[in-house]
Write an enzyme that holds these catalytic residues in place. Sequence first.
Site, mmCIF file in Angstrom:
data_model
loop_
_atom_site.group_PDB
_atom_site.id
_atom_site.type_symbol
_atom_site.label_atom_id
_atom_site.label_comp_id
_atom_site.label_asym_id
_atom_site.label_seq_id
_atom_site.Cartn_x
_atom_site.Cartn_y
_atom_site.Cartn_z
ATOM 1 N N ARG A 102 -7.433 -0.227 -6.599
ATOM 2 C CA ARG A 102 -7.672 0.834 -5.600
ATOM 3 C C ARG A 102 -7.857 2.153 -6.353
ATOM 4 O O ARG A 102 -7.062 2.488 -7.235
ATOM 5 C CB ARG A 102 -6.509 0.936 -4.599
ATOM 6 C CG ARG A 102 -6.398 -0.300 -3.711
ATOM 7 C CD ARG A 102 -5.497 -0.065 -2.525
ATOM 8 N NE ARG A 102 -6.110 0.818 -1.544
ATOM 9 C CZ ARG A 102 -5.450 1.351 -0.516
ATOM 10 N NH1 ARG A 102 -4.156 1.097 -0.360
ATOM 11 N NH2 ARG A 102 -6.057 2.130 0.345
ATOM 12 N N ARG B 113 0.879 -1.166 0.000
ATOM 13 C CA ARG B 113 0.000 0.000 0.000
ATOM 14 C C ARG B 113 0.921 1.221 0.000
ATOM 15 O O ARG B 113 2.136 1.105 0.023
ATOM 16 C CB ARG B 113 -1.008 0.000 1.151
ATOM 17 C CG ARG B 113 -0.716 -0.783 2.369
ATOM 18 C CD ARG B 113 0.337 -0.193 3.279
ATOM 19 N NE ARG B 113 0.144 1.225 3.466
ATOM 20 C CZ ARG B 113 1.078 2.072 3.757
ATOM 21 N NH1 ARG B 113 2.336 1.690 3.881
ATOM 22 N NH2 ARG B 113 0.840 3.344 3.914
ATOM 23 N N GLY B 114 0.276 2.400 -0.048
ATOM 24 C CA GLY B 114 1.072 3.611 -0.236
ATOM 25 C C GLY B 114 1.165 3.867 -1.737
ATOM 26 O O GLY B 114 1.456 2.950 -2.520
ATOM 27 N N ALA B 115 0.891 5.111 -2.126
ATOM 28 C CA ALA B 115 0.727 5.409 -3.550
ATOM 29 C C ALA B 115 1.896 4.942 -4.438
ATOM 30 O O ALA B 115 1.674 4.227 -5.432
ATOM 31 C CB ALA B 115 0.460 6.905 -3.725
ATOM 32 N N GLN C 27 -2.145 2.314 10.082
ATOM 33 C CA GLN C 27 -0.845 2.370 9.391
ATOM 34 C C GLN C 27 0.199 3.137 10.211
ATOM 35 O O GLN C 27 1.392 2.893 10.093
ATOM 36 C CB GLN C 27 -0.986 3.044 8.024
ATOM 37 C CG GLN C 27 -1.695 2.225 6.983
ATOM 38 C CD GLN C 27 -3.162 2.546 6.906
ATOM 39 O OE1 GLN C 27 -3.780 2.904 7.912
ATOM 40 N NE2 GLN C 27 -3.754 2.435 5.737
ATOM 41 N N ASN D 129 -5.212 12.438 0.960
ATOM 42 C CA ASN D 129 -4.369 11.550 1.772
ATOM 43 C C ASN D 129 -5.275 10.787 2.732
ATOM 44 O O ASN D 129 -6.498 10.991 2.748
ATOM 45 C CB ASN D 129 -3.297 12.346 2.524
ATOM 46 C CG ASN D 129 -2.227 11.445 3.115
ATOM 47 O OD1 ASN D 129 -1.678 10.577 2.421
ATOM 48 N ND2 ASN D 129 -1.923 11.604 4.397
ATOM 49 N N LYS D 130 -4.681 9.933 3.516
ATOM 50 C CA LYS D 130 -5.431 9.067 4.429
ATOM 51 C C LYS D 130 -6.464 9.843 5.231
ATOM 52 O O LYS D 130 -6.198 10.963 5.681
ATOM 53 C CB LYS D 130 -4.428 8.380 5.361
ATOM 54 C CG LYS D 130 -4.999 7.390 6.339
ATOM 55 C CD LYS D 130 -5.865 6.340 5.710
ATOM 56 C CE LYS D 130 -5.191 5.570 4.607
ATOM 57 N NZ LYS D 130 -6.113 4.751 3.807
ATOM 58 N N ASP E 118 -1.849 10.690 -1.766
ATOM 59 C CA ASP E 118 -2.139 9.658 -2.768
ATOM 60 C C ASP E 118 -2.453 10.241 -4.126
ATOM 61 O O ASP E 118 -2.323 9.568 -5.151
ATOM 62 C CB ASP E 118 -3.301 8.791 -2.309
ATOM 63 C CG ASP E 118 -2.856 7.923 -1.157
ATOM 64 O OD1 ASP E 118 -2.789 8.427 -0.031
ATOM 65 O OD2 ASP E 118 -2.532 6.748 -1.410
HETATM 66 O O1 MRU Z 1 -4.456 3.240 2.360
HETATM 67 P P1 MRU Z 1 -2.969 3.405 2.255
HETATM 68 O O2 MRU Z 1 -2.235 2.802 3.396
HETATM 69 O O3 MRU Z 1 -2.454 2.942 0.917
HETATM 70 O O4 MRU Z 1 -2.758 4.967 2.335
HETATM 71 C C1 MRU Z 1 -1.458 5.482 2.221
HETATM 72 C C2 MRU Z 1 -1.392 6.944 2.445
HETATM 73 O O5 MRU Z 1 -2.375 7.594 2.687
HETATM 74 C C3 MRU Z 1 -0.047 7.576 2.293
HETATM 75 O O6 MRU Z 1 0.050 8.713 3.095
HETATM 76 C C4 MRU Z 1 0.142 8.006 0.822
HETATM 77 O O7 MRU Z 1 -0.014 6.907 -0.025
HETATM 78 C C5 MRU Z 1 1.457 8.591 0.591
HETATM 79 S S1 MRU Z 1 2.706 7.334 0.618
HETATM 80 C C6 MRU Z 1 4.184 7.889 0.243
#
Ligand code: MRU
Length: 360
Positions: free
Chosen positions: A87, A53-55, A199, A250-251, A240
């Site tokens: 996603r 996960r993470g963009a 996370q 973002n999250k 993201d």
């Molecule tokens: O749902 P996730 O864990 O994929 O969400 C990730 C985030 O919100 C991160 O902050 C974002 O992807 C930036 S990662 C460098």
Amino acid sequence: MEVNGTAYRSIWLSNDGWAAKIIDQTKLPHLFEIVRLETLEQAAIAIEIMQVRGAPLIGATAAYGIALALKSGVPLSQAEKRLRTTRPTAINLHWAIDLALSELSSLSGEDQITRAYQVAAKICDDDVETNRSIGEHGLSLIEDIASAKKAGPVNILTHCNAGWIATVDYGTALSPIYQAFDKGIDVHVWVDETRPRNQGAALTAWELSQHGVPHTIVCDNTGGHLMQHGMVDICITGTDRTAANGDVANKIGTYLKALAAKDNGVPFYVALPSTTIDWMIKDGVRDIPIELRDEHEVTHVEGRLADGRLAAVQVAASGSPAANYAFDVTPARLVSGLITERGICDASTDGLASLFPEKS
Ligand code: MRU
């Protein structure tokens, strides 16, 4: 970055030269397990269930997913279709798929497969260099605060996980923090737990522990209190998807942190590789698609039982419905600046155009 003294990336090619390997992030921080991806479907599911996960890492995994598909005879169009639906919010997914399509569409057979692996490897290598640069630029912000502060560490609040395991290496929001720590600057990180999937508590705290960076996990609603009492010098988060006007998705919960930061005069920066910018979206609040995930993630919490087993326990009343919006959008007016691989700019159309004139 290192795990128990061994250097890792978050995704890499197996020694056999064709399978991809990932760290199963659903098991962290309790178990460090490496998973082998051998098929398109395994790569797609790894993204969906958030083993990765993470963009930026979602994009890199999609690129390997395409290579794995082609290797097993699945057509490019089918791989594209499967991966695009995994996603919805992180634009890096589409960026990586589009890049692969542009490189591979005119090829066939072994040439196409070979090129697909090259594309995936380059996406990974470029992401590492990009994040290293983000760290160098963001470092200046932390240095400035450190030299202005009379005593105590630079207190940085972050939300979710935008560290090395959200990228291929180094991270985005955490990259400047690692660089500051490595330079001997006294830093302390407030880690938002980041419900529902935690996370922050599970991944960011684990990463920071591995690197020895002082940190404290706080409940998601704590940031406002900390900021009111001068206990946060700067907020740095990832994103993201960044709209062309500087709005950042973002999250879920990031927006509320930005509001609290604005109210308390705390700088709020967002770190991102340019692969996270969606140049087509001019109004992020209105147009960035927000992922809605299973309500089970809200009604249940996953963790480790006293006997060591991993388990999910129910925390909500049976029968109550839950809504699981995975992301929110912070309007550009609440963002002090965007930290990119080319430098720091205003969160605005003009700011982004000043760093990426070829896109405007
Ligand atoms: O749902 P996730 O864990 O994929 O969400 C990730 C985030 O919100 C991160 O902050 C974002 O992807 C930036 S990662 C460098």
